[in-house]
Write an enzyme that holds these catalytic residues in place. Structure first.
Site, short mmCIF file in Angstrom:
data_model
loop_
_atom_site.label_atom_id
_atom_site.label_comp_id
_atom_site.label_asym_id
_atom_site.label_seq_id
_atom_site.Cartn_x
_atom_site.Cartn_y
_atom_site.Cartn_z
N TYR A 33 0.83 -1.20 0.00
CA TYR A 33 0.00 0.00 0.00
C TYR A 33 0.86 1.25 0.00
O TYR A 33 2.07 1.18 0.16
CB TYR A 33 -0.99 -0.02 1.17
CG TYR A 33 -0.42 0.34 2.53
CD1 TYR A 33 0.49 -0.49 3.18
CD2 TYR A 33 -0.79 1.53 3.16
CE1 TYR A 33 0.99 -0.14 4.42
CE2 TYR A 33 -0.29 1.87 4.40
CZ TYR A 33 0.60 1.04 5.03
OH TYR A 33 1.10 1.38 6.25
N LYS A 148 6.44 -1.98 1.79
CA LYS A 148 5.27 -1.42 2.49
C LYS A 148 4.06 -2.35 2.32
O LYS A 148 3.18 -2.11 1.49
CB LYS A 148 4.98 0.00 1.98
CG LYS A 148 4.07 0.80 2.90
CD LYS A 148 4.09 2.27 2.52
CE LYS A 148 3.01 3.08 3.19
NZ LYS A 148 3.14 3.22 4.63
N GLU A 180 12.06 2.22 14.33
CA GLU A 180 11.20 3.33 13.90
C GLU A 180 9.95 3.33 14.76
O GLU A 180 9.81 2.51 15.67
CB GLU A 180 10.86 3.19 12.42
CG GLU A 180 10.16 1.88 12.08
CD GLU A 180 9.97 1.64 10.59
OE1 GLU A 180 9.89 2.59 9.81
OE2 GLU A 180 9.89 0.44 10.22
N LEU A 204 10.96 1.13 7.18
CA LEU A 204 10.36 1.61 5.94
C LEU A 204 11.13 2.87 5.50
O LEU A 204 11.44 3.72 6.34
CB LEU A 204 8.89 1.96 6.14
CG LEU A 204 8.21 2.36 4.83
CD1 LEU A 204 7.99 1.15 3.94
CD2 LEU A 204 6.89 3.07 5.08
#
Ligand code: PLP
Length: 284
Positions: A33, A148, A180, A204
């Site tokens: 996505y 992702k 993260e 990411l």
């Protein structure tokens, strides 16, 4: 009022948009996505999101069902049809529907869905004035976080753990180092140096991260892309997160410890200002 969504080439009222129970996105989380922000009816960093989409699809040997030009057109059409001034456009591509089997099907057609979320006043969020509180939790996601994918269960659990602790979000920790946030990249500032984890499979590759690091360097800030611990973060002068939907958001508390003065810092505030200004200028 019902939204208009995009499904496999058609614009439909959301109630009429249906996907097969055999879709591999549903059965295997076999999908990727993107989320693109809309400010003043225009798309922020569309190119970056389109490039990352191609990369995610390539890494999973998935067909890209749409050209970049058509994708831009669909984004714009959804903005217009749904009257979005400020908001988000979600795009999901799955490997499509096929009889259940772990092996990738040879002839399945990808499923592509886009939908909007209106977020009036997105860029003037009151939270940016006060900052957010985070907790540290173990990073228990899979090993290819640079892709992702739609497997968002652990980030979802992380947000719930943060909520239960009276906080806003969680920073994920692996082998003692922060990777993260659950849905954002993590930064600290110490003695004027901006520190954020280096790129790799562990995080990411945030589109906002790339823009913010570019703006920081252009503003002559020293940037170090390296791992840091929660303890180092607690002793930092400032901390913040970045993502398409939060831009640059100050972090004022980590595991109960106030960061710096306990108030949003000057570096985060300045980077937020530059990011919003430059992104608006370049929006399409
Ligand atoms: N890291 C994770 C795990 C995310 O889910 C996201 C955004 O969804 C980000 C970082 C930030 O990426 P971007 O700046 O492209 O929104």
């Amino acid at each position: 009022m019902s939204r208009t969504v995009y499904l496999n080439g058609e614009y439909l009222p959301e109630e009429e948009a249906k996907v097969s129970v055999f879709d591999r996105g549903f059965l295997f989380a076999d999908g990727v996505y993107e989320v693109t922000t809309v400010l003043d009816g225009k798309l922020i960093d569309f190119d970056g999101h389109a490039m990352r989409l191609s990369r995610s699809l390539n890494e999973l040997e998935m067909k890209n069902p749409i050209s970049k030009e058509d994708l831009l057109e669909v984004h714009r059409e959804l903005v217009a049809r749904n009257g979005i001034e400020d908001g988000l456009i979600y795009l999901q591509v799955t490997r499509g529907a096929a009889d259940r089997d772990f092996a990738y099907p040879k002839d399945a057609e990808p499923t592509i869905v886009l939908f909007t979320q209106a977020k009036p006043g997105l860029s003037t969020s009151p939270q940016a004035e006060v900052g957010i509180k985070v907790i540290g939790i173990e990073d228990q996601r899979w090993g290819r976080r640079d892709i992702k994918t739609v497997q968002l269960l652990y980030p979802s659990m992380g947000k719930m753990m943060a909520k239960a602790a009276g906080c806003d979000d969680a920073w994920l920790v692996e082998d003692g180092f922060v990777t993260e946030g659950t849905s954002n990249n993590a930064y600290i500032v110490k003695d004027g140096v901006l520190i954020t984890r280096h790129l790799g499979h562990e995080i990411l590759h945030g589109i906002t991260r790339a823009a913010v690091l570019r703006f920081a360097r252009e503003a002559q800030m020293k940037v170090e892309e390296r791992p840091f611990t929660l303890k180092e973060a607690q002793g930092a002068d400032e901390a913040f997160i970045t993502s398409a939907s939060t831009f640059v958001m100050p972090v004022v508390e980590i595991d109960g410890a106030a960061i710096g003065t306990g108030k949003p810092g000057a570096v985060a505030a300045r980077l937020r200002e530059i990011y919003l200004e430059e992104s608006r200028k370049a929006a399409v």
